[in-house]
Scaffold this active site. Structure first.
Site, short mmCIF file in Angstrom:
data_model
loop_
_atom_site.label_atom_id
_atom_site.label_comp_id
_atom_site.label_asym_id
_atom_site.label_seq_id
_atom_site.Cartn_x
_atom_site.Cartn_y
_atom_site.Cartn_z
CB THR A 129 -16.33 54.15 4.97
OG1 THR A 129 -15.43 53.12 5.09
CG2 THR A 129 -17.17 54.76 6.22
CB ALA A 130 -13.59 51.57 1.40
CG ASP A 189 -17.95 44.40 10.97
OD1 ASP A 189 -18.84 43.77 11.51
OD2 ASP A 189 -17.17 45.32 10.17
#
Length: 599
Positions: free
Chosen positions: A20-21, A135
């Site tokens: 996502t980035a 994570d």
């Protein structure tokens, strides 16, 4: 070039990329300060609004030296993409540290303790703020160098983080599969429908895998073919793991699962630290969430390690350096017992030297009375018992040299070069340990011989004084006065007393002669030990190994550079020709029939 109101970066300065980035190295337009900017892509905006803003909210809530700082939230000029402006960590991540061939078999003990201290402190701050990371992995632990040259590790990437109390659960799945809790792995990777909810202990599992990786250089759970090729077996290993086991491996296809309850022999951590660490790993690498430790116990046990002091003990009989971890408030009796656990020398048989002098340790005193030691200036232990010593245990680095594939392949050759270099660093580390052990052993023996010589001199002084007294007593008036003493009255007469004294004088004379001969032998032995120590100082083995490693590193570096830009070169032999070092690469050695060991 891309920019926000206050920051500027180039898309070539990519630090990392996710689903996502992307993260880039950037600069403040006014001050020139280096920062890291996290730029979110189109896919990130497909997520629910509360998920999109969660990372901003989490980072704004956190403020700790072991968590990457958030400086600002800005937008790019054209696309108005959200940009997180964060602290820049110039030394990469823990993963990049572990990817270095020098750490192929895990971090040195001192660096591992820095990682442990930083991760525990960062996680403690998260729990104090009711946040679960979800994570944790080496790639999300950044490294920078402090002002005094020490490593500082910081948790980063809070894209999956959310607020969660100790007794709360969540059902969404995030994380990286090798570090994922088995319950999450079952649903996220194997795609099996299940209705399990997850708690904060999922972070503990990820921490356990991360710490094992940092300590050994490899993952704890490895199916045949690797974790990403054999996912079903990967799940079996993590869920079928017996209590107390900290690693599981499948060595051949469809083969049995093998469990390990200790860290591998190639691990650089001392046995003293390993004995403290293994129970922690065993209790956080527990698939059943009900059996897994909570964070309170994890913090208590890790803090217990970090609060201990290290006493360096060199065992003469083993020629091995030991690290004994104790608390300052412990008694010396506890220290002696800890030494026994590592050396098998019982407390009553332990004798110590420090810097050439006998060191008497009174068991009832506080451990604070133990002198300050270092690796180069340890307590030297010698045993008064005749036990069979167990020396330094190690794995032959030659066993870790990779096999060369029969065809030229850039990726395979890169892996071979990296594996060769890793084995080379392991050989250097082992040679260094053996050489230092030899130096400490010769120095310790020299000290012991000096103590024995001093004992011999004192014994001779006492013996000679006694002989002088006896010789002056026999045949003088003193003998007559001595014979009249009450304690001598039991003897039948002066003749018997004279006979007894003569016998005693003969025994003392023989004893004096024996001690004199022993003293001479010790002097000769001391001279030999000095010569041997000089030879150790002249040993050039480490320098020779380092010279070889420097050349191997250049080969590895060239392979790494070529692997990063494979499109610039063709496959096969033209790759080697284009690099211009056909005569120096490992493959060329084999192709020309040369002996790689000859170099």
């Amino acid at each position: 070039m891309q920019s926000t109101v206050n920051y500027l970066w180039h898309t070539d300065d990519l630090l990392g990329q996710g689903a996502t980035a992307s993260v880039y190295k950037a600069r403040n337009k006014k001050s020139g300060e280096l920062v890291a900017v996290k730029v979110f892509n189109t896919a990130s905006y497909l997520r629910p609004r509360e998920v999109q803003v969660r990372e901003f909210e989490v980072l704004r809530k956190l403020n700790h030296q072991n968590i990457v700082k958030l400086f600002a939230v800005e937008e790019t000029g054209g696309s108005r993409q959200k940009v997180l402006v964060m602290e820049y960590c110039s030394s990469g991540s823990l993963l990049s540290v572990l990817e270095s061939p020098e750490n192929a078999f895990g971090l040195p003990e001192e660096e591992f303790l820095v990682v442990l201290r930083c991760v525990v402190a960062g996680m403690n701050h998260l729990r104090e703020n009711g946040i679960v990371h979800r994570d944790i992995k080496p790639g999300n632990i950044m490294r920078l160098m402090g002002e005094e040259g020490q490593s500082i590790y910081k948790l980063t990437d809070f894209g999956a983080a959310r607020e969660l109390d100790d007794d709360e659960k969540f059902v969404s799945v995030y994380g990286t599969e090798e570090y994922l809790h088995p319950d999450m792995y079952e649903r996220a990777v194997l795609r099996k429908p299940q209705q399990k909810a997850f708690g904060v202990t999922v972070d503990l599992w990820s921490i356990g895998v991360t710490l094992y990786h940092a300590a050994t250089g490899s993952l704890p759970f490895i199916p045949f073919g690797g974790p990403r090729r054999n996912k079903e077996i990967m799940y079996r290993i993590t869920t079928e793991k017996p209590a107390g086991a900290i690693a599981g491996t499948q060595r051949r296809e469809n083969g049995p699962l093998e469990w390990s309850y200790t860290l591998p022999i190639t691990c650089q951590l001392s046995m003293g630290l390993q004995s403290q660490l293994v129970p922690i790993l065993a209790n956080i690498l527990e698939a059943e969430q009900a059996k897994c430790w909570g964070f309170d116990q994890f913090f208590a046990e890790t803090s217990d390690i970090l609060q201990r002091v290290v006493v360096h003990v060199f065992s003469l009989s083993q020629a091995v350096q030991h690290h004994v971890y104790i608390h300052a408030h412990n008694t010396i009796a506890i220290f002696l017992e800890a030494v026994y656990q590592q050396t098998n020398v019982a407390p009553q048989h332990q004798e110590y030297l420090f810097e050439g002098h006998l060191c008497v340790l009174e068991p009832s005193l506080s451990a604070q009375h133990i002198t300050h030691t270092t690796a180069s200036s340890p307590l030297t232990l010698f045993s008064m018992a005749s036990e069979t010593p167990k020396g330094l245990a190690f794995r032959d680095p030659a066993l870790d040299i990779p096999k060369f594939v029969p065809k030229v392949d850039l990726q395979a050759d890169y892996n071979s070069a990296k594996g060769m270099l890793g084995a080379g660093y392991q050989a250097r580390q082992l040679a260094q340990a053996l050489l230092e052990g030899q130096e400490l052993m010769l120095r310790g023996l020299h000290w012991l011989v000096e103590v024995l010589q001093t004992t011999c001199r004192r014994t001779l002084e006492v013996t000679r004084t006694a002989l002088l007294f006896l010789s002056s007593s026999l045949g003088t008036e003193r003998f007559a006065s001595t014979a009249g003493r009450p304690e001598i009255q039991e003897l039948s007469g002066p003749a018997e007393l004279r006979s007894k004294l003569r016998t005693l004088a003969e025994v003392l004379s023989r004893c004096s002669q024996s001690v004199t001969e022993t003293h001479m032998s010790l002097r000769n032995l001391s001279s030999e030990l000095v010569k041997n120590r000089d030879q150790v100082h002249e040993d050039r083995s480490i320098q020779k190994i380092q010279c070889c490693l420097d050349k191997m590193y250049l080969i590895y570096k060239q392979f790494k550079k070529s692997r990063m830009r494979p499109e610039t070169l063709g496959g096969g032999q033209p790759v080697l020709q284009a690099l211009g070092w056909e005569a120096t690469c490992p493959r060329a050695w084999l192709q020309r029939g040369a002996d790689p060991q000859a170099g």
